[in-house]
Design a protein around this motif. Structure first.
Motif, PDB file in Angstrom:
ATOM      1  N   SER A   8       0.842  -1.198   0.000  1.00 45.90           N
ATOM      2  CA  SER A   8       0.000   0.000   0.000  1.00 45.90           C
ATOM      3  C   SER A   8       0.877   1.248   0.000  1.00 45.90           C
ATOM      4  O   SER A   8       1.871   1.320   0.722  1.00 45.90           O
ATOM      5  N   PRO A 310       1.138   1.852 -11.913  1.00 44.01           N
ATOM      6  CA  PRO A 310       0.716   3.245 -12.051  1.00 44.01           C
ATOM      7  C   PRO A 310       1.872   4.179 -12.407  1.00 44.01           C
ATOM      8  O   PRO A 310       2.985   4.050 -11.895  1.00 44.01           O
ATOM      9  N   PRO A 371      -2.874  10.159  -4.512  1.00 45.81           N
ATOM     10  CA  PRO A 371      -3.283   8.790  -4.800  1.00 45.81           C
ATOM     11  C   PRO A 371      -2.970   7.843  -3.634  1.00 45.81           C
ATOM     12  O   PRO A 371      -1.946   7.985  -2.962  1.00 45.81           O
ATOM     13  N   TRP A 373      -2.852   3.648  -3.349  1.00 45.45           N
ATOM     14  CA  TRP A 373      -3.028   2.441  -4.144  1.00 45.45           C
ATOM     15  C   TRP A 373      -2.532   1.206  -3.391  1.00 45.45           C
ATOM     16  O   TRP A 373      -1.688   1.290  -2.502  1.00 45.45           O
ATOM     17  N   GLU A 374      -3.129   0.093  -3.770  1.00 44.74           N
ATOM     18  CA  GLU A 374      -2.745  -1.210  -3.250  1.00 44.74           C
ATOM     19  C   GLU A 374      -2.303  -2.079  -4.421  1.00 44.74           C
ATOM     20  O   GLU A 374      -2.796  -1.930  -5.543  1.00 44.74           O
ATOM     21  N   LEU A 380      -1.401  -3.540  -9.753  1.00 43.62           N
ATOM     22  CA  LEU A 380      -2.443  -2.805  -9.048  1.00 43.62           C
ATOM     23  C   LEU A 380      -3.662  -3.670  -8.733  1.00 43.62           C
ATOM     24  O   LEU A 380      -4.120  -4.456  -9.572  1.00 43.62           O
ATOM     25  N   LYS A 382      -6.029  -1.825  -6.433  1.00 48.45           N
ATOM     26  CA  LYS A 382      -6.930  -0.759  -6.006  1.00 48.45           C
ATOM     27  C   LYS A 382      -6.211   0.569  -6.169  1.00 48.45           C
ATOM     28  O   LYS A 382      -5.015   0.673  -5.896  1.00 48.45           O
ATOM     29  N   LEU A 383      -6.949   1.615  -6.619  1.00 46.87           N
ATOM     30  CA  LEU A 383      -6.350   2.951  -6.736  1.00 46.87           C
ATOM     31  C   LEU A 383      -7.456   3.980  -6.559  1.00 46.87           C
ATOM     32  O   LEU A 383      -8.391   4.051  -7.353  1.00 46.87           O
TER      33      LEU A 383
END
Length: 436
Positions: A8, A310, A371, A373-374, A380, A382-383
Motif C-alpha cells: 500500500s 501506475p 493517490p 493504491w494497493e 495494481l 486498487k487505486l
C-alpha cells in the motif's frame, strides 16, 4: 500455500514548504489529509526546498526562487504522515553544495529517509529502503530538470565525488526540413555564432560533427529531416544508472518506486505530458519498477497504467509557500533589477507585478490529488484519489496548506486528463476511483 504480499502506497506532489505548521495544533482540514496519507505503509513526498538555518551562501543559479526552510519542516512533513522523501529536484542546490549537504545532515539527524541527492553520484543514485509489516519498499529519486553544476559527481580512487542530484540529462536534437536547415546554416555563418566552438572542436575538446548535423551556438544541435520537430531522449549513461539501481532494488525489496522530477514542456500547455517522461517511465517499469511518481511543473498532469503499474506524470503541489521565505541572496533580487538589501516584499511585488502573475497567483497551481493504491506481485489491485486544494485566495501567511477539495472540479479535470491514457476514473463519495 504461497503467501501473497499486499502493498500500500500514498504519494504527494511538491512540498514547497517554507513555514511551520501552526504551533497550537492542526489547521482546518489537516486531519482529513493526514488520515488519507496514513492509510498506506509507503508514504512519499517531494521535498522541494533546501533545509538549513542560512549557514550557507546562495548558489550562483537556482531552480527559480532560492528556497530555504527551517529544519523543523521535516517534522511537519512527518506529521502529515510522510515516511520517505525525494530530494532530487531543481531547487536542491539553491544554496550551492553547502546547502545541499546541510539539508542531508538535517534529514539524517531527524532520521527521515530520502533518495535522489547525495554527497557523490553513487549516494545520490542509491535506492533507500523502508521496512514495513507489508514488506520492504525501495525509492529511487532522480530529476530531469537541474542546472548542469547541480549534477552529482562520481567518486574515483584519487578524487572525492561532488555532492548533487541524481540527474537524468535529456539529449535534444532539433529537426528541420532541408530548406530551413540550409537557411539556418546561412544564419549561423553570417553571425559567426559557431566560430569559437569550431576552433575548440578542431583542438579535440568537442566531438566531431556527424553528417547532417548543424549546431547553432552552444545549446542547440539541428539535423536535416523531413519535418520540423524536437527529439528528446534520456541520456543513455544516466538511463543505465537508473535501470541498474532498479535491478539492485528489485533484488533487495518487495516493491520498487521511482520518483521522476521533470519540468519538460511540449506545446503551449504545461499540462501536456512530454514524450521523454513517457519513455523514461515505461523504461523504468520495463526494468522492474512497480510505480512511477512524477513531480515538477507545479500542476496536475494525467496518469497512466502501464503493465498494470501506475504512472503519475505529475501530482502538482502538495504545499505551495513560495513568498514566505525568510531571506534571499542577492541573485534573487538582481533578477528583478533590485539590490540585495531591498525588502522581500518589494522583490516579490516586483516579480509578480503586484499579484498579477506567477505561481502564487495562478489558482491551477493550488490544485492536486493524493493517490492511494494497493498492489500485489501482479500489479495494481486498487487505486483511489483524494482531490486537494491549497487554499488559494487566503492571506499569504496562511495560504498554501492542503485540504480536501469538495467541489469535485479538480477530480473531474484529472479524470479528463487521464482519459487519453486509457484510464477510467469514477467519482464516488468525494474521491476518484480508478476502474481496474
Amino acid at each position: 500455500m504461497a503467501v501473497v504480499n499486499k502493498f500500500s502506497c500514498t504519494a504527494t506532489g511538491d512540498s514547497m514548504i517554507t513555514r511551520r505548521l501552526p504551533a497550537e495544533g492542526e489547521y482546518a482540514g489537516f486531519s482529513e489529509v493526514r488520515d488519507f496519507i496514513m492509510q498506506a505503509d509507503f508514504r512519499y513526498g517531494n521535498l522541494e526546498t533546501t533545509v538549513h538555518n542560512f549557514e550557507c551562501y546562495g548558489g550562483a543559479q537556482s531552480g527559480g526562487s532560492w528556497l530555504c526552510s527551517p529544519p523543523g519542516v521535516i517534522d511537519d512533513l512527518r506529521k502529515f504522515g510522510m515516511n520517505v522523501l525525494c530530494t532530487a529536484n531543481n531547487h536542491a542546490l539553491d544554496y550551492a553544495h553547502g546547502g545541499l549537504v546541510r539539508t542531508l545532515e538535517y534529514l539524517e539527524e531527524k532520521e527521515m529517509p530520502y533518495a535522489g541527492t547525495g554527497r557523490n553520484l553513487a549516494d545520490a543514485s542509491r535506492p533507500v529502503y523502508i521496512d514495513t509489516v507489508s514488506g520492504r519498499y525501495a525509492l529511487i529519486g532522480c530529476t530531469m530538470t537541474f542546472n548542469p553544476e547541480c549534477m552529482a559527481g562520481a567518486q574515483t580512487g584519487s578524487v572525492m565525488g561532488r555532492p548533487g542530484v541524481n540527474g537524468i540529462r535529456v539529449n535534444k536534437k532539433y529537426h528541420l526540413p532541408k530548406e530551413e536547415f540550409v537557411h539556418l546554416k546561412r544564419i549561423a555563418d553570417a553571425l559567426g555564432i559557431n566560430d569559437s566552438m569550431e576552433i575548440i572542436r578542431a583542438e579535440g575538446y568537442l566531438p566531431q560533427l556527424k553528417e547532417g548535423e548543424q549546431p547553432f551556438g552552444r545549446a542547440l544541435m539541428f539535423e536535416a529531416a523531413e519535418k520540423a520537430e524536437i527529439i528528446s531522449k534520456p541520456h543513455p549513461v544516466d538511463m543505465k544508472r537508473i535501470t541498474d539501481a532498479i535491478a539492485e532494488a528489485r533484488f533487495m525489496a518487495d516493491y520498487v518506486v521511482v520518483s521522476m522530477h521533470n519540468h519538460e514542456l511540449v506545446g503551449k500547455s504545461k499540462e501536456t505530458v512530454d514524450q521523454v517522461s513517457k519513455e523514461f517511465a515505461h523504461a523504468c517499469i520495463d526494468a522492474g519498477a512497480d510505480a512511477i511518481i512524477g513531480t515538477g511543473p507545479h500542476l496536475l498532469r494525467g496518469m497512466e497504467i502501464y503493465k498494470n503499474k501506475p504512472i503519475f506524470f505529475c501530482l502538482g503541489d502538495f504545499i505551495i509557500q513560495l513568498e514566505t521565505i525568510l531571506r534571499a541572496p542577492d541573485g534573487m533580487f538582481a533578477k528583478q533589477g533590485l539590490d540585495g538589501n531591498d525588502r522581500l516584499d518589494v522583490m516579490f511585488n516586483d516579480r509578480s507585478a503586484n499579484g498579477k502573475r506567477g505561481l502564487c497567483y495562478d489558482p491551477i497551481m493550488y490544485k492536486s490529488v493524493i493517490p492511494y493504491w494497493e498492489a500485489d506481485e501482479n500489479g495494481l489491485t486498487k487505486l483511489i484519489l483524494m482531490p486537494i486544494e491549497e487554499q488559494f485566495g487566503m492571506p499569504r501567511p496562511r495560504a498554501g496548506w492542503p485540504q480536501k477539495n469538495t467541489s469535485m472540479n479538480i477530480m473531474e479535470h484529472f479524470a479528463e486528463m487521464s482519459k487519453p491514457f486509457g484510464v477510467d476514473i469514477k467519482i464516488e463519495n468525494g474521491l476518484g476511483v480508478v476502474q481496474l
